[in-house]
Design a protein around this motif. Structure first.
Motif, PDB file in Angstrom:
ATOM      1  N   ASN A  79      47.243  90.569  27.076  1.00  0.00           N
ATOM      2  CA  ASN A  79      46.744  89.390  26.857  1.00  0.00           C
ATOM      3  C   ASN A  79      46.214  90.016  25.367  1.00  0.00           C
ATOM      4  O   ASN A  79      45.261  90.701  24.770  1.00  0.00           O
ATOM      5  CB  ASN A  79      45.902  88.699  28.060  1.00  0.00           C
ATOM      6  N   ARG A  80      45.744  88.708  24.873  1.00  0.00           N
ATOM      7  CA  ARG A  80      45.959  88.200  23.820  1.00  0.00           C
ATOM      8  C   ARG A  80      44.235  87.386  23.523  1.00  0.00           C
ATOM      9  O   ARG A  80      44.216  86.238  24.075  1.00  0.00           O
ATOM     10  CB  ARG A  80      46.274  88.262  22.301  1.00  0.00           C
ATOM     11  N   ALA A  81      43.376  87.352  22.550  1.00  0.00           N
ATOM     12  CA  ALA A  81      42.007  86.116  21.578  1.00  0.00           C
ATOM     13  C   ALA A  81      42.434  85.920  20.224  1.00  0.00           C
ATOM     14  O   ALA A  81      42.989  87.202  19.566  1.00  0.00           O
ATOM     15  CB  ALA A  81      41.510  86.606  22.415  1.00  0.00           C
ATOM     16  N   ALA A  82      42.034  85.071  20.098  1.00  0.00           N
ATOM     17  CA  ALA A  82      41.963  84.060  19.390  1.00  0.00           C
ATOM     18  C   ALA A  82      40.807  83.306  18.763  1.00  0.00           C
ATOM     19  O   ALA A  82      40.963  82.957  19.727  1.00  0.00           O
ATOM     20  CB  ALA A  82      43.294  84.102  18.423  1.00  0.00           C
ATOM     21  N   THR A  83      40.810  83.282  17.625  1.00  0.00           N
ATOM     22  CA  THR A  83      39.711  82.343  17.376  1.00  0.00           C
ATOM     23  C   THR A  83      40.415  80.854  15.972  1.00  0.00           C
ATOM     24  O   THR A  83      41.436  81.427  15.440  1.00  0.00           O
ATOM     25  CB  THR A  83      38.773  82.546  16.481  1.00  0.00           C
ATOM     26  N   VAL A  84      40.110  80.132  15.894  1.00  0.00           N
ATOM     27  CA  VAL A  84      40.264  78.737  15.911  1.00  0.00           C
ATOM     28  C   VAL A  84      38.691  78.609  14.392  1.00  0.00           C
ATOM     29  O   VAL A  84      38.485  77.660  15.751  1.00  0.00           O
ATOM     30  CB  VAL A  84      41.052  77.645  15.739  1.00  0.00           C
ATOM     31  N   ILE A  85      39.086  78.702  13.076  1.00  0.00           N
ATOM     32  CA  ILE A  85      37.729  78.660  12.733  1.00  0.00           C
ATOM     33  C   ILE A  85      37.966  77.025  11.520  1.00  0.00           C
ATOM     34  O   ILE A  85      39.371  77.344  10.664  1.00  0.00           O
ATOM     35  CB  ILE A  85      37.358  79.492  11.630  1.00  0.00           C
ATOM     36  N   ILE A  86      37.419  75.832  11.571  1.00  0.00           N
ATOM     37  CA  ILE A  86      37.734  74.778  11.049  1.00  0.00           C
ATOM     38  C   ILE A  86      36.825  74.852   9.864  1.00  0.00           C
ATOM     39  O   ILE A  86      35.157  74.125  10.611  1.00  0.00           O
ATOM     40  CB  ILE A  86      38.740  73.950  11.677  1.00  0.00           C
ATOM     41  N   ARG A  87      36.579  74.479   9.380  1.00  0.00           N
ATOM     42  CA  ARG A  87      35.421  74.024   8.105  1.00  0.00           C
ATOM     43  C   ARG A  87      35.881  73.603   6.794  1.00  0.00           C
ATOM     44  O   ARG A  87      37.297  73.404   6.064  1.00  0.00           O
ATOM     45  CB  ARG A  87      34.813  75.497   7.766  1.00  0.00           C
ATOM     46  N   GLU A  88      34.917  72.332   6.688  1.00  0.00           N
ATOM     47  CA  GLU A  88      35.546  71.924   5.452  1.00  0.00           C
ATOM     48  C   GLU A  88      37.206  70.826   5.936  1.00  0.00           C
ATOM     49  O   GLU A  88      37.571  71.098   4.104  1.00  0.00           O
ATOM     50  CB  GLU A  88      35.335  72.296   3.500  1.00  0.00           C
ATOM     51  N   ASP A  89      37.555  70.355   6.807  1.00  0.00           N
ATOM     52  CA  ASP A  89      38.968  69.681   6.575  1.00  0.00           C
ATOM     53  C   ASP A  89      40.126  71.032   6.344  1.00  0.00           C
ATOM     54  O   ASP A  89      41.039  70.885   5.854  1.00  0.00           O
ATOM     55  CB  ASP A  89      39.162  69.124   5.905  1.00  0.00           C
ATOM     56  N   LYS A  90      39.706  72.534   6.853  1.00  0.00           N
ATOM     57  CA  LYS A  90      40.489  73.317   6.266  1.00  0.00           C
ATOM     58  C   LYS A  90      40.563  74.625   7.696  1.00  0.00           C
ATOM     59  O   LYS A  90      39.613  74.869   8.105  1.00  0.00           O
ATOM     60  CB  LYS A  90      40.556  74.528   4.845  1.00  0.00           C
ATOM     61  N   VAL A 118      49.064  83.439  11.297  1.00  0.00           N
ATOM     62  CA  VAL A 118      48.908  83.614  12.523  1.00  0.00           C
ATOM     63  C   VAL A 118      47.425  83.483  12.257  1.00  0.00           C
ATOM     64  O   VAL A 118      46.403  82.722  11.231  1.00  0.00           O
ATOM     65  CB  VAL A 118      49.230  84.620  13.557  1.00  0.00           C
ATOM     66  N   PHE A 119      46.393  83.259  13.809  1.00  0.00           N
ATOM     67  CA  PHE A 119      45.245  82.381  13.854  1.00  0.00           C
ATOM     68  C   PHE A 119      44.902  84.280  13.577  1.00  0.00           C
ATOM     69  O   PHE A 119      45.064  85.082  14.594  1.00  0.00           O
ATOM     70  CB  PHE A 119      44.901  82.211  14.907  1.00  0.00           C
ATOM     71  N   ALA A 120      43.482  84.702  12.722  1.00  0.00           N
ATOM     72  CA  ALA A 120      42.922  85.862  13.564  1.00  0.00           C
ATOM     73  C   ALA A 120      42.774  86.468  15.458  1.00  0.00           C
ATOM     74  O   ALA A 120      42.233  85.143  16.264  1.00  0.00           O
ATOM     75  CB  ALA A 120      41.286  86.136  13.382  1.00  0.00           C
ATOM     76  N   GLY A 121      42.961  87.345  15.547  1.00  0.00           N
ATOM     77  CA  GLY A 121      43.045  87.618  16.674  1.00  0.00           C
ATOM     78  C   GLY A 121      43.687  88.185  17.089  1.00  0.00           C
ATOM     79  O   GLY A 121      44.430  89.344  16.332  1.00  0.00           O
ATOM     80  N   GLY A 122      43.692  89.542  18.400  1.00  0.00           N
ATOM     81  CA  GLY A 122      44.583  90.052  19.001  1.00  0.00           C
ATOM     82  C   GLY A 122      44.684  90.765  20.271  1.00  0.00           C
ATOM     83  O   GLY A 122      44.045  90.017  21.055  1.00  0.00           O
ATOM     84  N   TYR A 139      44.737  83.986  24.939  1.00  0.00           N
ATOM     85  CA  TYR A 139      43.567  82.842  24.466  1.00  0.00           C
ATOM     86  C   TYR A 139      43.107  82.434  23.397  1.00  0.00           C
ATOM     87  O   TYR A 139      43.233  82.902  22.266  1.00  0.00           O
ATOM     88  CB  TYR A 139      42.834  83.312  24.862  1.00  0.00           C
ATOM     89  N   TYR A 140      42.809  80.974  23.190  1.00  0.00           N
ATOM     90  CA  TYR A 140      42.317  80.710  21.708  1.00  0.00           C
ATOM     91  C   TYR A 140      41.244  79.513  21.558  1.00  0.00           C
ATOM     92  O   TYR A 140      40.651  78.678  22.232  1.00  0.00           O
ATOM     93  CB  TYR A 140      43.319  79.586  20.643  1.00  0.00           C
ATOM     94  N   PHE A 141      40.263  80.632  20.997  1.00  0.00           N
ATOM     95  CA  PHE A 141      38.345  79.844  21.235  1.00  0.00           C
ATOM     96  C   PHE A 141      38.447  78.833  19.802  1.00  0.00           C
ATOM     97  O   PHE A 141      38.515  79.260  18.749  1.00  0.00           O
ATOM     98  CB  PHE A 141      37.730  80.834  21.218  1.00  0.00           C
ATOM     99  N   THR A 142      38.239  77.989  19.513  1.00  0.00           N
ATOM    100  CA  THR A 142      37.235  77.357  18.673  1.00  0.00           C
ATOM    101  C   THR A 142      35.479  77.927  18.323  1.00  0.00           C
ATOM    102  O   THR A 142      35.626  78.905  19.347  1.00  0.00           O
ATOM    103  CB  THR A 142      37.087  75.812  18.773  1.00  0.00           C
ATOM    104  N   ALA A 143      35.630  78.766  17.036  1.00  0.00           N
ATOM    105  CA  ALA A 143      34.249  79.140  16.663  1.00  0.00           C
ATOM    106  C   ALA A 143      34.248  78.822  15.973  1.00  0.00           C
ATOM    107  O   ALA A 143      35.242  77.824  14.863  1.00  0.00           O
ATOM    108  CB  ALA A 143      35.369  81.164  17.037  1.00  0.00           C
TER     109      ALA A 143
END
Length: 133
Positions: free
Chosen positions: A3-14, A29-33, A73-77
């Motif tokens: 199993n893996r986990a990662a973050t979805v970080i959005i700032r200033e429309d990026k 890829v999204f940061a995670g592992g 697992y993808y979390f907003t952060a």
């Protein structure tokens, strides 16, 4: 399977991504592992983001899960401290031709559908702005 986990970080429309350059080309890829023994998905996402991007994050919500060699697992952060792009995880210190290179980048949300961003399931969710609020 792991199993893996990662973050979805959005700032200033990026969105924060890792640009992977391997022998066959570039992709993002999204940061995670991997989730380590005794660790929750949330703890793994926070740890991996620090290792890969150099930033401490606060998780907001579980955005989605993706079945692929286990569960991802993808979390907003949100970034709370640190300097983006200063990750010092194993990916950056033990680079090899087989593993390729990693680079922390900010990509405009309007461009992610034009790039090879993995997994596609998360990209599709991000294209619907309401789901990441």
């Amino acid at each position: 399977m792991r199993n893996r986990a990662a973050t979805v970080i959005i700032r200033e429309d990026k969105v924060a991504l890792l640009k992977r350059n391997k022998g066959h080309g570039n992709y993002y890829v999204f940061a995670g592992g991997g989730i380590e023994y005794g660790e929750t998905a949330e703890q793994a996402a926070i740890r991996e983001t620090l290792e890969e991007l150099g930033v401490h994050v606060e998780l907001k919500k579980l955005l989605t899960t993706v079945p692929f060699n286990g569960t991802q697992y993808y979390f907003t952060a949100q970034i709370i401290s640190g300097e983006f792009g200063t990750g010092n995880g194993e990916e950056f210190t033990k680079s090899s031709i087989e593993d390729g290179t990693y680079e922390a980048v900010w990509i405009p949300l309007t461009k992610i559908s034009e790039l090879d961003v993995r997994p596609l399931e998360v990209v599709k969710i991000l294209m619907d702005n309401d789901s990441t609020d």
